[in-house]
Design an enzyme around this catalytic site. Structure first.
Site, PDB file in Angstrom:
ATOM      1  N   VAL A 591      55.186  39.801  66.707  1.00 61.47           N
ATOM      2  CA  VAL A 591      54.827  38.541  67.371  1.00 61.47           C
ATOM      3  C   VAL A 591      55.666  37.434  66.740  1.00 61.47           C
ATOM      4  O   VAL A 591      55.614  37.220  65.542  1.00 61.47           O
ATOM      5  CB  VAL A 591      53.327  38.204  67.175  1.00 61.47           C
ATOM      6  N   ASP A 661      53.685  41.716  77.962  1.00 59.70           N
ATOM      7  CA  ASP A 661      54.252  41.569  76.613  1.00 59.70           C
ATOM      8  C   ASP A 661      53.497  40.494  75.825  1.00 59.70           C
ATOM      9  O   ASP A 661      53.172  40.681  74.649  1.00 59.70           O
ATOM     10  CB  ASP A 661      55.741  41.213  76.721  1.00 59.70           C
ATOM     11  N   LYS A 665      51.084  40.977  72.370  1.00 61.58           N
ATOM     12  CA  LYS A 665      51.227  40.141  71.164  1.00 61.58           C
ATOM     13  C   LYS A 665      49.904  39.461  70.813  1.00 61.58           C
ATOM     14  O   LYS A 665      49.528  39.364  69.643  1.00 61.58           O
ATOM     15  CB  LYS A 665      52.324  39.091  71.384  1.00 61.58           C
TER      16      LYS A 665
END
Length: 803
Positions: A591, A661, A665
């Site tokens: 992240v 995505d 994260k």
């Protein structure tokens, strides 16, 4: 006078023998007064012992014996060694006829190696014009009658040596090492490495200026250089230190050698026959400094264990054990004793282990019946590593390094002075253990062995960053980064000494198909320590390798987000395996690429800080899209095409635009707070119009203009001075098992920190109970292969610097 002693390898045919002759010649020409003690040449003692075994079985001993004779004469065919050869012929014939031999016969046979060596060297020197005299030490060193390990009779031996040298003072006396004779003039031997003992005794009797022991190495090392490539030569040692080294298995010294030198304070210098420029290791009464000197090894040993709760508090148990050992002539090199549950471990020669166990069982037979003794057992295939000069106050450093490398000592003990520590380890772990301990305590660069999986944009950049930075890091940090493995989904490239800058071509030409077991096996076979596996793939399949890698002694580093976003069960199972194997798993780049986000959240959570909310722009790609779309008066499709052309998106941009995505994260951060959310529970706003979510990439790219009416409308309907941002938000009561996870497009005032975001930066706000409505803000480049690779590199360095 100086006593020179030459070992078997120094006296081997060819370069060795020529160097010995040259050394003696130079000493004589310089006017040095010398005497020379020799071992049997080459592997003569082992060869004679082997032929003896063949003869005792009535097998063909004559063929190897003829080969032995030929080797002993070497290129000096004109030198007559027939007397010794005839002795061997008769003795071996007798052994073959009887089918057995005594230790007395064995000593007669083995002594011929030294006799041949001394006679040949004497003849060569005389031919060269150097006055040399063959000296049979059986006429000088008188011993008791313990064949195979005889003890010198000091007074008569000293008298013989002193008188002999008075009568032969104008020559170079070439003396046979290893052998002596008893009062009946029967040949005896002084035990293995006894030639050093002979030299030491003669130096003592003659009160020599120095004993120079010529070997095939440059001196005493901090460890065996054959096992530890980074071992360093020790310039100076004290007799006490040398004695410890000898006691704990250093083959270059014989423990008995030290005492005669210590009595007369005669320096011992270990030199290399094959290296004229080397000053060797000097051993005197004083060391040059305190501290750890070397690692010594005992290899051919076993551990005898005696366990029994009922023995606790009973007197005389140790005396009984050592009486058994003494009565059966079994030497104990180490003893370690537990107190809470009575347990005694004895390290003995491997050949004596079974005998020790059987005799102890006899001694403690009644204690078995009374249940005072539970078990007497033998652990084979072990080795002892002794750290000479180790102070217990700093022992935790090498011990911790061993545990980190999954090497758990079976037993350890220290001397009363606390200056020497010995560890018993599995023999299979010896090589690796030596390198781990040596790297930790001798100031050499700590070697970090890295396997990199995936060499695309991030992986390839990382490999090049490591190769370019490694020399500077080693110089600055004493950390040697060694990339020993590079793999893609199909091929694996291995090199224990590290890949070259030409790795891309090499993996194509030398790479081979593999499983993860091949990488683990290669690391084990080459005794590689401090292992790190780096996952730069985006593969869900590769994540299955994490557990075997951790069990195989690898720490893990990953830019791949999959492992942390699979089921919560897998998430916990992986951490359980990591904890059991004391392995680390770092994933800072999961992240925020190179931003210190995960670390910050971990520290806050660990300190007990109550985090109440996390929100931010998690995707550098989507940051770029909406920052530019909000600031420019252009259609959404134009900004999206620009991002695609500049390589900011995935090859299929829908992977960015669907929001998964960002969801992954956000889930990673939630799990750092011990929340048990699953990926399916995240509320994700998909940015792709429904009719464009299926179909080929090419078809999708042709329809980008279909985004425009949707996003132009959203943009137009905002309040004044507002901008669009695609954010992830974690909220709710985060003290419960689960939080609320949302990924959504929001409109925010342009004069806020979030609204002022530029370029492709990532942006995170962490709200806590202590900070109230003033969040901790982390902002910076959140995308790009170089940034991500540098973040992974940072994780590698953090692991490398750990204890």
């Amino acid at each position: 006078m100086k006593i020179l002693k030459f070992g078997g390898k120094s006296l081997s045919n060819g370069k060795g023998l020529n160097k010995v002759i040259s050394i003696i010649e130079n000493k004589v020409n310089q006017g040095d007064k010398i005497a020379v003690v020799v071992s049997a040449r080459g592997n003569a003692t082992d060869e004679l012992e082997e032929i003896l075994g063949v003869a005792a079985k009535n097998k063909d001993y004559k063929t190897p014996l003829e080969s032995f004779k030929k080797e002993q004469n070497g290129e000096y065919k004109d030198i007559d060694l027939s007397v010794e050869f005839e002795v061997l012929d008769k003795l071996f014939e007798g052994v073959s006829l009887i089918g057995d031999y005594s230790n007395k016969i064995k000593d007669q046979i083995l002594s011929q190696g030294e006799l041949l060596s001394a006679k040949l060297l004497t003849a060569i020197l005389n031919k060269k014009g150097i006055k040399a005299h063959f000296t049979d030490s059986r006429a000088l060193i008188k011993t008791d009658s313990k064949f195979g390990d005889a003890q010198p009779l000091e007074q008569v031996s000293k008298k013989n040596v002193v008188n002999y040298f008075k009568q032969n003072s104008d020559t170079v006396n070439i003396i046979t090492g290893f052998i002596g004779s008893n009062n009946n003039n029967d040949t005896t031997t002084l035990g293995r490495n006894g030639s050093n003992y002979t030299a030491s005794l003669i130096a003592n009797y003659l009160e020599a200026e120095e004993l120079q022991n010529y070997t095939h190495v440059d001196g005493i090392y901090t460890a065996n250089p054959e096992l530890v490539p980074d071992a360093k030569k020790i310039d100076r040692l004290s007799f006490n230190e040398a004695n410890e080294i000898a006691n704990f298995g250093a083959t270059i010294l014989h423990a008995k050698t030290i005492i005669p030198l210590l009595e007369k304070n005669i320096p011992l210098r270990i030199l290399n026959t094959f290296n004229d420029d080397n000053q060797g290791t000097l051993i005197t009464s004083k060391s040059n400094k305190e501290g750890i000197k070397t690692l010594s090894v005992l290899e051919n040993v076993s551990l005898v264990n005696l366990e029994g709760r009922g023995l606790l508090g009973k007197t005389g148990v140790d005396a009984r054990i050592f009486r058994v050992m003494g009565d059966n002539d079994i030497s104990v090199s180490i003893i370690s004793q537990g107190s809470s549950e009575r347990g005694i471990g004895l390290v003995v020669n491997a050949n004596d282990a079974t005998k020790a166990m059987v005799e102890l069982e006899k001694e403690f037979e009644n204690d078995f019946y009374s249940k005072d003794v539970n078990k007497i057992s033998v652990t084979d295939n072990v080795s002892v590593i002794s750290i000479i000069g180790q102070d217990l106050s700093t022992f935790h450093k090498p011990y911790t390094a061993l545990i980190k490398n999954k090497i758990v000592p079976i037993l350890f003990n220290n001397t009363v002075t606390g200056k020497n520590v010995s560890l018993v380890v599995k023999k299979t772990e010896l090589h690796k253990a030596l390198n781990v301990i040596h790297g930790e305590i001798f100031g050499v660069s700590k070697k970090i062995n890295i396997a990199i999986f995936g060499h695309g944009l991030v992986g390839g950049t990382l490999i090049n960053q490591i190769l370019e930075s490694a020399p500077a890091i080693e110089k600055r940090k004493d950390i040697k980064l060694n990339v020993f493995a590079i793999a893609n989904s199909k091929n694996l490239l291995l090199n224990k000494n590290g890949v070259s800058p030409n790795w891309k071509n090499e993996i194509q030409t030398n790479g081979f198909s593999y499983t993860i077991d091949d990488v683990i096996a290669f690391a084990n076979e080459n005794h590689l320590e401090n292992l790190i596996a780096v996952d730069n793939t985006a593969s869900a399949a590769f994540v299955e390798n994490y557990i075997p890698l951790a069990e195989g002694s690898f720490d893990l580093i990953s830019s791949n987000k999959v492992a942390n976003t699979l089921s919560y069960k897998f998430y916990k199972d992986l951490r359980k395996v990591l904890a059991e194997n004391q392995k680390n798993y770092l994933y800072e780049t999961n992240v925020g690429a190179g931003l210190p986000l995960i670390d910050t959240i971990k520290l806050l959570h660990l300190s007990g800080e109550n985090i109440t909310k996390i929100k931010g722009v998690f995707s550098g790609t989507l940051s770029y899209l909406f920052n530019n779309f909000s600031a420019k008066d252009v259609p959404f499709s134009e900004i999206l095409k620009e991002a695609i052309d500049n390589g900011y998106t995935e090859p299929d941009p829908r992977e960015d635009l669907c929001g998964n995505d960002v969801g992954r994260k956000l889930l990673i951060l939630a799990r750092e707070l011990d929340l048990q959310n699953e990926f399916e529970e995240i509320n994700i706003q998909n940015l792709i119009p429904e009719h464009l979510r299926e179909g080929s990439v090419a078809d999708f790219l042709n329809k980008l203009k279909e985004f425009d009416p949707i996003y132009n409308k959203i943009k137009a309907e905002q309040q004044p001075n507002h901008v669009l941002r695609y954010i992830g938000e974690l909220s709710g009561d985060l003290q419960n098992d689960k939080g609320n996870l949302e990924v959504k497009l929001v409109s925010v005032p342009s004069d806020t920190a979030l609204g002022g975001l530029k370029g492709s930066d990532s942006f995170f706000e962490i709200y806590t109970e202590s900070y109230g409505d003033r969040p901790i803000v982390i902002q910076g480049a959140g995308a790009g292969s170089a940034v991500t690779a540098r973040g992974v590199f940072g994780d590698i360095l953090r692991l490398s610097e750990k204890g």
